[in-house]
Design a protein around this motif. Structure first.
Motif, mmCIF file in Angstrom:
data_model
loop_
_atom_site.group_PDB
_atom_site.id
_atom_site.type_symbol
_atom_site.label_atom_id
_atom_site.label_comp_id
_atom_site.label_asym_id
_atom_site.label_seq_id
_atom_site.Cartn_x
_atom_site.Cartn_y
_atom_site.Cartn_z
ATOM 1 N N CYS A 40 0.843 -1.185 0.000
ATOM 2 C CA CYS A 40 0.000 0.000 0.000
ATOM 3 C C CYS A 40 0.883 1.241 0.000
ATOM 4 C CB CYS A 40 -0.915 0.003 1.224
ATOM 5 S SG CYS A 40 -1.978 1.453 1.281
ATOM 6 N N LEU A 99 -3.994 -0.290 6.929
ATOM 7 C CA LEU A 99 -3.811 -0.316 5.477
ATOM 8 C C LEU A 99 -2.449 0.249 5.094
ATOM 9 C CD1 LEU A 99 -5.124 -0.874 2.708
ATOM 10 C CD2 LEU A 99 -6.062 1.431 2.811
ATOM 11 N N ILE A 129 -9.796 -4.927 1.719
ATOM 12 C CA ILE A 129 -10.299 -3.561 1.735
ATOM 13 C C ILE A 129 -11.628 -3.551 0.976
ATOM 14 C CG2 ILE A 129 -8.930 -2.922 -0.304
ATOM 15 C CD1 ILE A 129 -8.800 -0.055 0.860
#
Length: 76
Positions: free
Chosen positions: A15, A45, A53
């Motif tokens: 991420c 995240l 997600i």
């Protein structure tokens, strides 16, 4: 059925939330307020600890950062 992967194993997805926030001069708190997702969940995240997600969350983050999902999530 595939074996379940241990929680501490990398998912193979990175991420880029930290980099995108820095590029835009935005804090995690500002993003949290803008998308209605808790700082804790965004932090999970951001630190590559998320296992999933919601699409609606991803779209909200993309809207706030004016980017596409591929800018946020990349193959590690």
């Amino acid at each position: 059925m595939a074996p379940r992967e241990p929680d501490d194993e990398p998912s193979g997805i990175h991420c880029r939330l930290d980099e995108l926030l820095a590029e835009r001069g935005m804090t995690l708190t500002q993003l949290s307020e803008g998308v209605g997702v808790s700082i804790v969940n965004l932090s999970v995240l951001k630190n590559d600890r998320a296992k999933a997600i919601r699409f609606s969350t991803l779209v909200a983050i993309c809207d706030a950062l004016q980017c596409s999902p591929g800018d946020i999530l990349v193959r590690a």
